[in-house]
Motif scaffolding. Structure first.
Motif, PDB file in Angstrom:
ATOM      1  N   UNK B  73       0.764  -1.492  -0.447  1.00  0.00           N
ATOM      2  CA  UNK B  73       0.187  -0.205   0.026  1.00  0.00           C
ATOM      3  C   UNK B  73       0.668   0.662  -0.036  1.00  0.00           C
ATOM      4  N   UNK B  74       2.004   0.838   0.617  1.00  0.00           N
ATOM      5  CA  UNK B  74       2.852   2.372   0.953  1.00  0.00           C
ATOM      6  C   UNK B  74       3.975   2.499  -0.615  1.00  0.00           C
ATOM      7  N   UNK B  75       3.883   1.307  -1.223  1.00  0.00           N
ATOM      8  CA  UNK B  75       4.695   1.476  -2.613  1.00  0.00           C
ATOM      9  C   UNK B  75       3.752   2.395  -3.903  1.00  0.00           C
ATOM     10  N   UNK B  76       2.358   1.983  -3.715  1.00  0.00           N
ATOM     11  CA  UNK B  76       1.395   2.236  -4.615  1.00  0.00           C
ATOM     12  C   UNK B  76       0.434   3.911  -3.911  1.00  0.00           C
ATOM     13  N   UNK B  77       0.645   4.234  -2.990  1.00  0.00           N
ATOM     14  CA  UNK B  77       0.654   5.716  -2.410  1.00  0.00           C
ATOM     15  C   UNK B  77       1.996   6.959  -3.147  1.00  0.00           C
ATOM     16  N   UNK B  78       3.479   6.363  -2.965  1.00  0.00           N
ATOM     17  CA  UNK B  78       3.925   7.606  -3.359  1.00  0.00           C
ATOM     18  C   UNK B  78       4.217   6.580  -4.882  1.00  0.00           C
ATOM     19  N   UNK B  79       4.079   5.919  -5.166  1.00  0.00           N
ATOM     20  CA  UNK B  79       3.577   5.904  -7.081  1.00  0.00           C
ATOM     21  C   UNK B  79       2.766   7.177  -6.801  1.00  0.00           C
ATOM     22  N   UNK B  80       0.932   7.373  -6.526  1.00  0.00           N
ATOM     23  CA  UNK B  80       0.010   8.273  -6.601  1.00  0.00           C
ATOM     24  C   UNK B  80       0.776   9.363  -6.785  1.00  0.00           C
ATOM     25  N   UNK B  81       1.623   9.589  -5.252  1.00  0.00           N
ATOM     26  CA  UNK B  81       2.651  11.098  -5.487  1.00  0.00           C
ATOM     27  C   UNK B  81       2.983  11.091  -6.087  1.00  0.00           C
ATOM     28  N   UNK B  82       3.875  10.264  -6.621  1.00  0.00           N
ATOM     29  CA  UNK B  82       4.846  11.288  -7.748  1.00  0.00           C
ATOM     30  C   UNK B  82       3.986  11.596  -8.919  1.00  0.00           C
ATOM     31  N   UNK B  83       2.651  10.704  -9.194  1.00  0.00           N
ATOM     32  CA  UNK B  83       2.376  11.347  -9.719  1.00  0.00           C
ATOM     33  C   UNK B  83       1.553  12.538 -10.208  1.00  0.00           C
ATOM     34  N   UNK B  84       0.777  12.390  -8.801  1.00  0.00           N
ATOM     35  CA  UNK B  84       0.617  13.544  -8.985  1.00  0.00           C
ATOM     36  C   UNK B  84       1.371  14.663  -8.726  1.00  0.00           C
ATOM     37  N   UNK B  85       2.657  14.867  -8.197  1.00  0.00           N
ATOM     38  CA  UNK B  85       3.636  15.860  -8.186  1.00  0.00           C
ATOM     39  C   UNK B  85       3.293  16.484  -9.391  1.00  0.00           C
ATOM     40  N   UNK B  86       3.563  15.339 -10.797  1.00  0.00           N
ATOM     41  CA  UNK B  86       3.913  16.188 -11.916  1.00  0.00           C
ATOM     42  C   UNK B  86       2.353  17.045 -12.115  1.00  0.00           C
ATOM     43  N   UNK B 120       7.238   0.979  -8.137  1.00  0.00           N
ATOM     44  CA  UNK B 120       7.100  -0.747  -8.829  1.00  0.00           C
ATOM     45  C   UNK B 120       7.250  -2.253  -8.651  1.00  0.00           C
ATOM     46  N   UNK B 121       8.254  -1.833  -8.033  1.00  0.00           N
ATOM     47  CA  UNK B 121       9.162  -2.869  -7.796  1.00  0.00           C
ATOM     48  C   UNK B 121       9.255  -3.504  -6.522  1.00  0.00           C
ATOM     49  N   UNK B 122       9.351  -2.372  -5.413  1.00  0.00           N
ATOM     50  CA  UNK B 122       9.097  -2.930  -4.495  1.00  0.00           C
ATOM     51  C   UNK B 122       7.537  -3.051  -4.158  1.00  0.00           C
ATOM     52  N   UNK B 123       6.358  -2.592  -4.827  1.00  0.00           N
ATOM     53  CA  UNK B 123       5.151  -2.644  -4.715  1.00  0.00           C
ATOM     54  C   UNK B 123       4.658  -4.498  -5.003  1.00  0.00           C
ATOM     55  N   UNK B 124       5.084  -4.823  -6.916  1.00  0.00           N
ATOM     56  CA  UNK B 124       4.908  -5.706  -7.200  1.00  0.00           C
ATOM     57  C   UNK B 124       5.402  -6.760  -6.814  1.00  0.00           C
ATOM     58  N   UNK B 125       6.406  -6.901  -6.130  1.00  0.00           N
ATOM     59  CA  UNK B 125       7.139  -7.344  -5.069  1.00  0.00           C
ATOM     60  C   UNK B 125       7.120  -7.983  -3.784  1.00  0.00           C
ATOM     61  N   UNK B 126       5.847  -6.741  -3.087  1.00  0.00           N
ATOM     62  CA  UNK B 126       5.817  -7.046  -1.965  1.00  0.00           C
ATOM     63  C   UNK B 126       3.726  -7.793  -2.424  1.00  0.00           C
ATOM     64  N   UNK B 127       4.021  -7.195  -3.001  1.00  0.00           N
ATOM     65  CA  UNK B 127       1.659  -7.473  -3.691  1.00  0.00           C
ATOM     66  C   UNK B 127       1.661  -9.521  -4.072  1.00  0.00           C
ATOM     67  N   UNK B 128       2.959  -9.834  -4.963  1.00  0.00           N
ATOM     68  CA  UNK B 128       3.265 -11.358  -5.456  1.00  0.00           C
ATOM     69  C   UNK B 128       3.332 -12.245  -4.525  1.00  0.00           C
ATOM     70  N   UNK B 129       4.464 -11.807  -3.734  1.00  0.00           N
ATOM     71  CA  UNK B 129       5.077 -12.687  -2.344  1.00  0.00           C
ATOM     72  C   UNK B 129       3.282 -12.243  -1.283  1.00  0.00           C
ATOM     73  N   UNK B 130       2.503 -11.229  -0.915  1.00  0.00           N
ATOM     74  CA  UNK B 130       1.466 -11.266  -0.627  1.00  0.00           C
ATOM     75  C   UNK B 130       0.347 -12.336  -1.351  1.00  0.00           C
ATOM     76  N   UNK B 131       0.334 -12.232  -2.455  1.00  0.00           N
ATOM     77  CA  UNK B 131      -1.284 -13.305  -3.016  1.00  0.00           C
ATOM     78  C   UNK B 131      -0.642 -14.712  -2.473  1.00  0.00           C
TER      79      UNK B 131
END
Lengths: 85, 141
Positions: B73-86, B120-131
């Motif tokens: 969730x934090x990875x997604x929030x940071x990606x969203x923050x980077x997107x909104x920063x633009x 994205x690597x943090x988010x995907x690694x955590x997400x797939x491991x979690x699943x």
């Protein structure tokens, strides 16, 4: 009866596919050439795949991360023991 | 599931190299073939290999499920923050807010793509491991 319907369906679909695949198809090269020429200058990424998925098409990548987030949420929702584990 | 010494030893010897290779794919994603998604999945496959050899309960001691969930969730929030920063800087949603430098440097000359790959690597690694750990935990040992 049902078999006849299936055969007709297969024939119709294969006819459509044959029509779609036959004929002249000009090679699409403009996008490729534009990315090869401008990718490094536009995004700075030496890997042109990265320049596409984080530069030109970053919005699609963003959507993919949302898909993964939703799928993780779904797996946890359906498999966790009522959230009491 | 009966475990053999072969699986146990192979998994424990192989997993660190899989983690290393995954981190390499993530961090060099803008230079060589690789990227956030691919590297994250390789890291997650290292976690899955350990879970197959040692059991999901032992792996959950090193990668607690709530930490993985937090990383996701934090990875997604940071990606969203980077997107909104633009957006806030007037460049548009998900725009490259760090201007790419013209000179080729050894680490990265696309800082935005580098940071996004790591997130994205943090988010995907955590997400797939979690699943996978959640799925293993239901039926595994």
């Amino acid at each position: 009866m049902r078999r006849v319907v299936e055969i007709i369906a297969v024939l119709v679909v294969s006819l459509i596919l044959a029509l779609a695949l036959s004929g002249e198809h000009p090679r699409q090269t403009e996008t490729k050439e534009a990315i090869v020429e401008n990718g490094l200058a536009d995004t700075g990424a030496r890997n042109l795949v990265t320049s596409v998925y984080l530069g030109y098409r970053a919005f699609d990548t963003f959507g993919e991360t949302i898909v993964l987030l939703v799928s993780v949420s779904g797996v946890i929702y359906f498999l966790s023991k009522g959230g009491k584990s | 599931m009966r475990k053999t010494d072969v699986v146990d030893v192979a998994a424990r010897k192989l997993a660190p190299y899989m983690f290393l290779f995954g981190l390499y794919l993530v961090s060099y994603g803008d230079i060589s073939p690789g990227g956030g998604f691919q590297g994250g999945v390789v890291v997650a496959s290292g976690v899955i290999l350990l879970a197959m050899a040692k059991g999901s309960r032992a792996v959950a001691a090193y990668f607690p499920l709530h930490s993985l969930s937090l990383a996701e969730t934090v990875g997604f929030a940071l990606i969203l923050a980077a997107a909104i920063a633009g957006l806030l800087m007037g460049a548009g949603f998900l725009a490259d807010i760090v201007a790419p430098t013209g000179a080729l440097r050894s680490i990265t000359n696309a800082p935005f793509a580098f940071v996004m790959n790591i997130l994205i690597g943090l988010k995907v690694g955590a997400g797939v491991s979690l699943i996978c750990l959640t799925l293993f935990g239901e039926s595994g040992p």
